[in-house]
Each structure stands twice: as C-alpha cells, then as structure tokens.
Design a protein around this motif. Structure first.
Motif: not given
Length: 363
Positions: A36-42
């Motif tokens: 959740a801290h890293h949406a761009r790394l989904h």
C-alpha cells in the motif's frame, strides 16, 4: 521538524552519491511487505509475491520487522559496494552487539533513536523493550527476536542466507534492471556537486533535502516529521538513490553510525476524490501537530496506545483522545491481537487527501 547533519569543515569529496544493492534489496522487501505504500510498484509486488516459494515467503514473515515499519540501519551501508555479496561480507565483520542493536530497531523509537540505546545483548532494559515490542507484533516476530537474543551468531547467518535466497529468487534480475538507473542518477548528482555545489545536488536529489549555511557552520537538512541531529565532522556522508524507495526518505543519524541518506529517484502520481464534508472532517482531524506526529508512526505499521505514548513522551489517555479523533474521521484501522489493541493509518483513505500529506508522513 527535520533531521540535521552537521557537515561543518567536511570536504565535499567526503559526500558521496552511490547506489547500494543491499539498500535496494531492503526497499524491495519493504515494498513486498507494505504494497500500500508503493502503488506504482503494484505490478512488480503482485508478480513477485505470487512467484515466491512458500518456504521463502514464510521466512520473510519471520524477519519483516527489519524492513516493514522502519528500516534497520545495517540495511543502508555507509560504504556501498558493487555487489550484494560484498556488502553482506561487510555486515559479517560487525560484532554481534552492533549488528543486533541495529537489527532490532523496533526497540529504538522516535524519542530514543537520536540518543542511541545499548544493545539488547548487554542491557537488560533494552532486552525487555525489544521483547515486549516484538510480542506486540505477533508470535512469529516474538519468537524470532527471542532466538536472535539467545543465539545472535546463528541468527545472523540465518539472515544472510535469507537475503541471499531473496537475491536468487527475484532480486538479482531486479538489480540488473534498476542498477543502470541508480548509477546514472548517482553520477548526475556527483557531477552537480562538483560543478554547481552541494546545495544544488541535494535539491536535485530530493525537494526534502537542503543545505543550510551560516556563521555557525554548514548543515544538510532533511525535511521530515521527526527531530534528529548528528555530526559528520571527520567522517563522511553517503547518499543512496533508490528506485523502490518512494515515497520514503530515510536518514541514519544514530550515535556511532556514519550519516546516510536514502532518497527516491522517481515520484508517482497519487490521486482520489471524496465529498467536501468528508475531506473537511479528515483535514480538521489532522490539524493538531501531535496527531500529525502520531501519523508518522501509524503510517509505517501497527502500534498500541502505550507504544505511541512512550515514543512521544505523553500519557496513554492523551494518545487515546488523539486516536479517537482520527478514528472518527475514518483515518484509522483498529484491531485487537490478543491483549493488544493495535492501530494503523488507513493509507488508501489518506492518499485521497493528497500526495503531499501522504509523502510527509511516509518520508
């Protein structure tokens, strides 16, 4: 609030921009633990998590306190090497007390970190604190911390094998891909430092970094929701670029450690919509400076009321009143684990309030 590194008299040649495979592995593990801290790394976190073998995934859960809510200092080397193996060799050269003290940073809260704490291997109070805080995070981590304190040398070997297995399972390919970008970023900042000075190099690395100069000396300032101060006189400062680190900006400023700053090289977009009434309620809940400071902890992981009271030097009833305001605004997730009631910031809700706020509490 900020972290200040006094660099008065430090030659610019001792300020280094350099990528670190160990630091980036720590960031990758954090992204897997807290997607959740890293949406761009989904896409990456989803694919990597799905491909992990059950045995490796289980071992990562045992040790994830070292990179989930904070970052153990040993994961950000002051002297980066070309390979992960070399950096792990450097860790092997640390004595047990230093390694265990750095690994169990859950025992070093916001109020204790700038002062430093004796290693839990030699100090009874630090040992009890580490065990209590591990217990609040579940039986897996409690058992792991007990094992680390009882058998530090064997546990250190276990941690090295875990990191090496992560390298074989997914990180080696990832590092080959991101290393080019990180090296180019470090070279660019180094050239800026040489040609245009430290102030421009710091600003180019992160808008949260700046250089202060006056009659008292020179200081690198990291704009964070925490107070901290250290000196780099006679040592050095290392800045580590990270692809996986956004939105976090980490700074090592504990006594006895060379200052290290880890900064993100990319920024994703964060957005969302909500009714004016709801947004107003949530922003009003965040106007109190103490609630903003509590959010810094709650954004990183789960905390009990007593832990937050101890971290900020206020009473448990005061913390409870602040948590009640945040909960009424719909900003908290609260759950019970045994005798502990644990709270955590709802990052999805906070993200819709704007990326500036989210970035500040996660920085």
């Amino acid at each position: 609030m900020s972290v200040t590194i006094d660099i008065t008299g430090l030659p610019h040649e001792r300020i280094t921009f350099c990528p670190s495979p160990l630091a980036e592995l720590g960031n990758a593990l954090h992204a897997l633990a807290e997607p959740a801290h890293h949406a761009r790394l989904h896409v990456w976190t989803t694919a990597t998590s799905a491909a992990l073998g059950p045995e490796l995934a289980d071992r990562l859960l045992e040790a994830d306190f070292m990179w989930r809510s904070t970052r153990s200092d040993f994961l950000m080397p002051a002297r980066p090497r070309d390979t992960l193996a070399e950096e792990l060799d450097d860790l092997d050269r640390l004595d047990d007390e230093t390694f265990v003290g750095a690994a169990l940073e859950i025992s070093c809260s916001t109020s204790h970190y700038p002062k430093g704490l004796p290693s839990p291997l030699v100090d009874a109070w630090s040992r009890r604190r580490a065990l209590d805080l591990a217990a609040a995070r579940g039986p897996r981590q409690a058992a792991f911390v007990e094992r680390m304190l009882a058998e530090p040398t064997a546990t250190r070997a276990w941690i090295r094998r875990l990191l090496e297995d992560c390298d074989r399972a997914f990180f080696a390919d990832t590092w080959r891909r991101v290393r080019v970008q990180l090296t180019a970023d470090a070279q660019h900042k180094t050239e800026l430092l040489r040609r245009k000075g430290l102030a421009q190099a710091l600003t180019a690395a992160s808008r949260a970094l700046s250089l202060e100069e006056d009659e008292h000396g020179s200081r690198i300032v990291a704009d964070k929701l925490v107070h901290g101060r250290t000196e780099a006189r006679g040592t050095a400062v290392t800045l580590l670029p990270s692809v996986f680190g956004w939105p976090h900006l980490f700074a090592i400023y504990a006594p006895g450690w060379q200052p290290v700053i880890q900064y993100p090289v990319a920024t994703p977009e964060v957005g969302g919509t909500e009714s004016v009434e709801t947004v107003t309620l949530r922003l009003e809940a965040l106007t109190h400076p103490m609630r903003m400071r509590l959010c810094r902890n709650l954004a990183r992981g789960v905390y009990s009321t007593s832990e937050l009271a101890d971290a900020y030097g206020i009473t448990a009833p005061e913390v409870s009143r602040h948590l009640a305001v945040l909960r009424k605004a719909g900003l908290l997730d609260t759950r019970r684990r045994g005798r502990y009631v644990l709270h955590q910031l709802d990052l999805a809700v906070v993200a819709r309030l704007g990326s500036d706020f989210l970035e500040s509490v996660l920085r």
